[in-house]
Design an enzyme around this catalytic site. Structure first.
Site, PDB file in Angstrom:
ATOM      1  N   LYS A 132     -10.285  -1.693  -5.707  1.00 51.96           N
ATOM      2  CA  LYS A 132      -9.019  -0.957  -5.812  1.00 51.96           C
ATOM      3  C   LYS A 132      -7.893  -1.698  -5.087  1.00 51.96           C
ATOM      4  O   LYS A 132      -8.147  -2.388  -4.090  1.00 51.96           O
ATOM      5  CB  LYS A 132      -9.212   0.481  -5.319  1.00 51.96           C
ATOM      6  CG  LYS A 132      -8.658   0.825  -3.986  1.00 51.96           C
ATOM      7  CD  LYS A 132      -8.917   2.273  -3.628  1.00 51.96           C
ATOM      8  CE  LYS A 132      -8.773   2.423  -2.132  1.00 51.96           C
ATOM      9  NZ  LYS A 132      -7.620   3.122  -1.665  1.00 51.96           N
ATOM     10  N   LYS A 190     -15.479   1.508   4.396  1.00 51.32           N
ATOM     11  CA  LYS A 190     -14.673   1.103   5.568  1.00 51.32           C
ATOM     12  C   LYS A 190     -15.575   0.606   6.692  1.00 51.32           C
ATOM     13  O   LYS A 190     -15.170  -0.249   7.473  1.00 51.32           O
ATOM     14  CB  LYS A 190     -13.809   2.269   6.054  1.00 51.32           C
ATOM     15  CG  LYS A 190     -12.764   2.714   5.042  1.00 51.32           C
ATOM     16  CD  LYS A 190     -11.374   2.264   5.372  1.00 51.32           C
ATOM     17  CE  LYS A 190     -10.499   2.410   4.147  1.00 51.32           C
ATOM     18  NZ  LYS A 190      -9.112   2.227   4.261  1.00 51.32           N
ATOM     19  N   LYS A 244      -3.603  -1.484   0.624  1.00 50.92           N
ATOM     20  CA  LYS A 244      -2.575  -1.989   1.550  1.00 50.92           C
ATOM     21  C   LYS A 244      -3.100  -3.151   2.376  1.00 50.92           C
ATOM     22  O   LYS A 244      -2.389  -4.071   2.711  1.00 50.92           O
ATOM     23  CB  LYS A 244      -2.198  -0.904   2.569  1.00 50.92           C
ATOM     24  CG  LYS A 244      -1.501   0.281   2.031  1.00 50.92           C
ATOM     25  CD  LYS A 244      -1.028   1.140   3.216  1.00 50.92           C
ATOM     26  CE  LYS A 244      -0.950   2.589   2.830  1.00 50.92           C
ATOM     27  NZ  LYS A 244      -2.208   3.323   3.020  1.00 50.92           N
TER      28      LYS A 244
HETATM   29  N1  AQP Z   1      -5.395   1.691  -5.758  1.00 51.20           N
HETATM   30  C1  AQP Z   1      -5.027   2.962  -5.815  1.00 51.20           C
HETATM   31  N2  AQP Z   1      -4.854   3.581  -7.002  1.00 51.20           N
HETATM   32  C2  AQP Z   1      -4.461   4.878  -7.077  1.00 51.20           C
HETATM   33  N3  AQP Z   1      -4.208   5.618  -5.972  1.00 51.20           N
HETATM   34  C3  AQP Z   1      -4.370   5.027  -4.774  1.00 51.20           C
HETATM   35  N4  AQP Z   1      -4.196   5.476  -3.515  1.00 51.20           N
HETATM   36  C4  AQP Z   1      -4.482   4.494  -2.636  1.00 51.20           C
HETATM   37  N5  AQP Z   1      -4.831   3.383  -3.275  1.00 51.20           N
HETATM   38  C5  AQP Z   1      -4.781   3.691  -4.615  1.00 51.20           C
HETATM   39  C6  AQP Z   1      -3.756   6.823  -3.202  1.00 51.20           C
HETATM   40  O1  AQP Z   1      -2.670   6.726  -2.294  1.00 51.20           O
HETATM   41  C7  AQP Z   1      -2.737   7.809  -1.390  1.00 51.20           C
HETATM   42  C8  AQP Z   1      -2.654   7.307   0.009  1.00 51.20           C
HETATM   43  O2  AQP Z   1      -3.756   6.538   0.350  1.00 51.20           O
HETATM   44  P1  AQP Z   1      -3.982   6.221   1.882  1.00 51.20           P
HETATM   45  O3  AQP Z   1      -2.943   5.336   2.369  1.00 51.20           O
HETATM   46  O4  AQP Z   1      -4.095   7.443   2.653  1.00 51.20           O
HETATM   47  O5  AQP Z   1      -5.375   5.588   1.974  1.00 51.20           O
HETATM   48  P2  AQP Z   1      -6.136   4.544   1.169  1.00 51.20           P
HETATM   49  O6  AQP Z   1      -6.673   5.191  -0.059  1.00 51.20           O
HETATM   50  O7  AQP Z   1      -7.145   4.006   2.107  1.00 51.20           O
HETATM   51  O8  AQP Z   1      -5.056   3.468   0.771  1.00 51.20           O
HETATM   52  P3  AQP Z   1      -5.142   1.924   0.884  1.00 51.20           P
HETATM   53  O9  AQP Z   1      -3.919   1.383   0.296  1.00 51.20           O
HETATM   54  O10 AQP Z   1      -6.429   1.427   0.326  1.00 51.20           O
HETATM   55  O11 AQP Z   1      -5.058   1.694   2.427  1.00 51.20           O
HETATM   56  P4  AQP Z   1      -5.961   0.833   3.356  1.00 51.20           P
HETATM   57  O12 AQP Z   1      -5.883  -0.560   2.850  1.00 51.20           O
HETATM   58  O13 AQP Z   1      -5.333   1.009   4.695  1.00 51.20           O
HETATM   59  O14 AQP Z   1      -7.336   1.413   3.276  1.00 51.20           O
HETATM   60  C9  AQP Z   1      -4.013   8.588  -1.695  1.00 51.20           C
HETATM   61  O15 AQP Z   1      -3.683   9.680  -2.506  1.00 51.20           O
HETATM   62  C10 AQP Z   1      -4.830   7.602  -2.473  1.00 51.20           C
HETATM   63  O16 AQP Z   1      -5.702   8.230  -3.392  1.00 51.20           O
END
Ligand code: AQP
Length: 335
Positions: free
Chosen positions: A199, A117, A202
């Site tokens: 991965k 990040k 969002k």
């Molecule tokens: N690609 C993924 N595959 C499996 N699990 C995932 N999670 C996120 N992306 C994947 C799981 O979703 C939950 C919530 O995640 P989060 O929103 O708290 O944070 P993140 O992991 O940072 O999700 P994003 O989508 O990647 O958000 P941004 O883009 O804002 O950084 C967690 O249980 C995570 O493991």
């Protein structure tokens, strides 16, 4: 109910940084839905965590409420699970401060999400990004969670929460339950459809990389048709085929089929047929989410009532742990 008969606790949450996607759903949310039979469940809209990235205030408020409604539309029952807002429960940042005094700079600097990040948001490498795992430890430990159902990317964060809990307990006695991460069978890490080495996320700028829970059937199928695949033409589960591996994980997760069954089903068929089948299966699995979401958005009274009741429960449960922690570390009684 006696102490032994009490259900164990499950705790998890998601950041309100955008619309939920297939990775959030298959990696975490789908696994939360049936857990209330066995566990007492707490799931948060992690809006304090979302502040590590700059948010537009009016849009942020909408995104956070929308996230709550997406949880419910996807099948998480707010009458059987305590689904609440992290920022409505003061104990979270409070305990986070106390735990930050039991966490070392060295362990935080080893977090891969912090490194990733900070590169992604190089113009805003704030202290919150660095101490994010401490707030997450506070979230989990406040509810005395035994299990934390998350995607594989969050494994390291649950491990540091365990380390902090054990460190604290070794000084003050058994204050915190030491949590275990739990992962689904497949799709523990759903990869981007545009780049299977990354991965699904969002905040990916490429809209074709991510399948959102509220995408319509045509959009879902179109995104899968465009998914990046590998050289060759066989549908086999191999690390040399990261694109196909990702699609197989997704297909296995939504259909319950094993890799062997999938390889057999698509033996002699090409990538095009397989991508179409995955798109259709995902869209079947998500069918109804968008309609339920639209209906719930028209019935915000119900949602607001659930938020209010669950916030109160979360405040009560977390407040008990916080009182104990305050007493253990020697803070004076609140008069
Ligand atoms: N690609 C993924 N595959 C499996 N699990 C995932 N999670 C996120 N992306 C994947 C799981 O979703 C939950 C919530 O995640 P989060 O929103 O708290 O944070 P993140 O992991 O940072 O999700 P994003 O989508 O990647 O958000 P941004 O883009 O804002 O950084 C967690 O249980 C995570 O493991």
């Amino acid at each position: 109910m006696s102490e032994e008969e009490k259900k164990k606790i499950s705790y998890s949450g998601m950041q309100a940084t955008g619309m939920l996607h297939l990775g959030n759903y298959l990696g975490a949310l789908k696994n939360w839905i049936p857990m209330h039979d066995e566990y007492e469940c707490f799931y948060g809209v992690m809006d304090l965590h979302s502040l590590t990235v700059r948010q537009d205030p009016p849009q942020f408020r909408k995104t956070a409420k929308s996230l709550y409604v997406q949880y419910v539309a996807a099948g998480l029952d707010p009458e059987k699970n305590c689904v609440y807002f992290q920022s409505h429960v003061d104990a979270h940042p409070y305990l986070s401060w106390i735990l930050s005094c039991f966490t070392y700079m060295g362990e935080l600097s080893r977090m891969t999400q912090y490194k990733a990040k900070s590169e992604q948001h190089a113009d805003n490498v704030n202290a919150g990004l660095f101490t994010y795992p401490v707030l997450m430890a506070a979230d989990i430990l406040l509810y005395q969670a035994t299990v934390v159902p998350v995607g594989n990317d969050q494994k390291q964060h649950v491990e540091i929460a365990r380390d902090i809990a054990q460190r604290f307990n070794s000084i003050y006695g058994d204050v915190f339950t030491v949590p275990e991460p739990v992962f689904g069978k497949n799709a523990r890490r759903v990869m981007s459809l545009a780049d299977p080495e990354k991965k699904m996320s969002k905040s990916d700028e490429n809209q074709n990389a991510t399948v959102f829970l509220l995408d319509d059937r045509d959009t879902i199928i179109r995104k899968f048709k465009r998914a990046k695949t590998d050289s060759g033409s066989e549908i086999i589960y191999s690390s040399e085929k990261p694109g196909i591996m990702n699609l197989m994980d997704i297909y296995a997760s939504v259909t319950g089929k094993s890799n062997e069954e999938i390889e057999k089903e698509f033996s002699g068929k090409g990538y095009g047929d397989f991508k179409m089948a995955v798109g259709e299966a995902v869209s079947d699995a998500l069918s109804g989410v968008k309609n339920r979401y639209d209906d719930l958005m028209k019935n915000m009274d119900y949602i607001e009532r659930c938020i209010k009741e669950n916030n109160e429960k979360a405040r009560y449960v977390s407040g008990r742990t916080l009182s104990k922690v305050r007493r253990k570390v020697g803070l004076t009684d609140i008069l």
